[in-house]
Write a protein that holds these residues in place. Structure first.
Motif, PDB file in Angstrom:
ATOM      1  N   VAL A  12       0.857  -1.180   0.000  1.00 41.72           N
ATOM      2  CA  VAL A  12       0.000   0.000   0.000  1.00 41.72           C
ATOM      3  C   VAL A  12       0.895   1.233   0.000  1.00 41.72           C
ATOM      4  N   SER A  87      -2.921   1.123  -9.319  1.00 43.50           N
ATOM      5  CA  SER A  87      -3.420   0.064  -8.435  1.00 43.50           C
ATOM      6  C   SER A  87      -3.779  -1.151  -9.271  1.00 43.50           C
ATOM      7  N   THR A 114      -1.754  -1.217  -4.011  1.00 38.29           N
ATOM      8  CA  THR A 114      -2.880  -0.324  -3.759  1.00 38.29           C
ATOM      9  C   THR A 114      -2.331   1.083  -3.564  1.00 38.29           C
ATOM     10  N   THR A 116      -3.233   4.889  -2.652  1.00 30.36           N
ATOM     11  CA  THR A 116      -4.311   5.664  -2.011  1.00 30.36           C
ATOM     12  C   THR A 116      -4.094   7.169  -2.166  1.00 30.36           C
TER      13      THR A 116
END
Lengths: 116, 110
Positions: A12, A87, A114, A116
């Motif tokens: 992430v 992503s 991922t 963000t």
């Protein structure tokens, strides 16, 4: 049976950050690849690499992407400044030799990136 | 890549043979046909490949027509664990990249 291993399994990161995805190809393989799969979409080719050079790359593989074989075992994909649309699952693959007729690609189980 | 065409989905009863067809009518004489499968979001798993002759390994059999315009992957005794998306790929000779289509979603039913 030898296999391609990828680390981490899930990464992430925040938009704009650099990420490095790592792969250990099968030891006697000479050709290395990165593919990606956005959730619910097709598996897409990114780049192939042989003899420390990129052999082929797709339109997706722009200047934000780079690959490297820093030592005798690892193969890495770097994304310099990640975007939300990066992503995806990223799959590393390797194949034995182009001279071996029909040498198939063997894929790792991927890194889920991922952003963000 | 040679264009490949596969049915979007198939069902098969557990224990029965699953026959997955693929059309690759534009394939060239030196282009191989490869079959892979993808279970959930795991990496594509190599199954089998062939050029002209039929091939068999511990996972499956591959039947290629004489004109090489189509092939069939056979899973002789399908199990629930064979539920996956199956891809037929015929990369252009001399290229290093596979073009994955949408494949056939095989569902093995208990």
């Amino acid at each position: 049976e030898p296999e391609v291993t990828q680390t981490p399994s899930h990464q992430v990161t925040q938009m704009g950050q650099e990420v490095i995805l790592r792969c250990v190809p099968i030891s006697n393989h000479l050709y290395f690849y990165w593919y990606r799969q956005i959730l619910g979409q097709k598996v897409e080719f990114l780049v192939s690499f042989y003899n420390n050079e990129i052999s082929e790359k797709s339109e997706i593989f722009d200047d934000q992407f780079s690959v490297e074989r820093p030592d005798g075992s690892n193969f890495t994909l770097k994304i310099r400044s990640t975007k939300l649309e990066d992503s995806a699952m990223y799959f590393c693959a390797s194949s034995e030799s182009f001279d071996t007729p029909g040498s198939p690609l063997h894929f790792g189980n991927g890194t889920r990136l991922t952003v963000t | 890549d040679a264009k490949t065409t596969q049915p979007p989905s198939m069902d098969c009863a557990e224990g029965r043979a699953a026959n997955l067809p693929c059309n690759h009518s534009t394939i060239s004489g030196n282009e191989y046909v490869y079959w892979y499968r993808q279970i959930h979001s795991q990496g594509p798993q190599y199954i089998i490949h062939g050029l002209k002759n039929n091939e068999t390994n511990e996972m499956a059999s591959l039947i290629i027509t004489e004109d090489r315009k189509s092939s069939t992957l056979i899973l002789p005794h399908a199990t629930l664990r064979d539920t996956a998306v199956y891809y037929c790929i015929a990369p252009t000779s001399g290229t290093y990249k596979y073009i994955f289509g949408t494949g056939t979603r095989l569902k093995v039913l208990a």
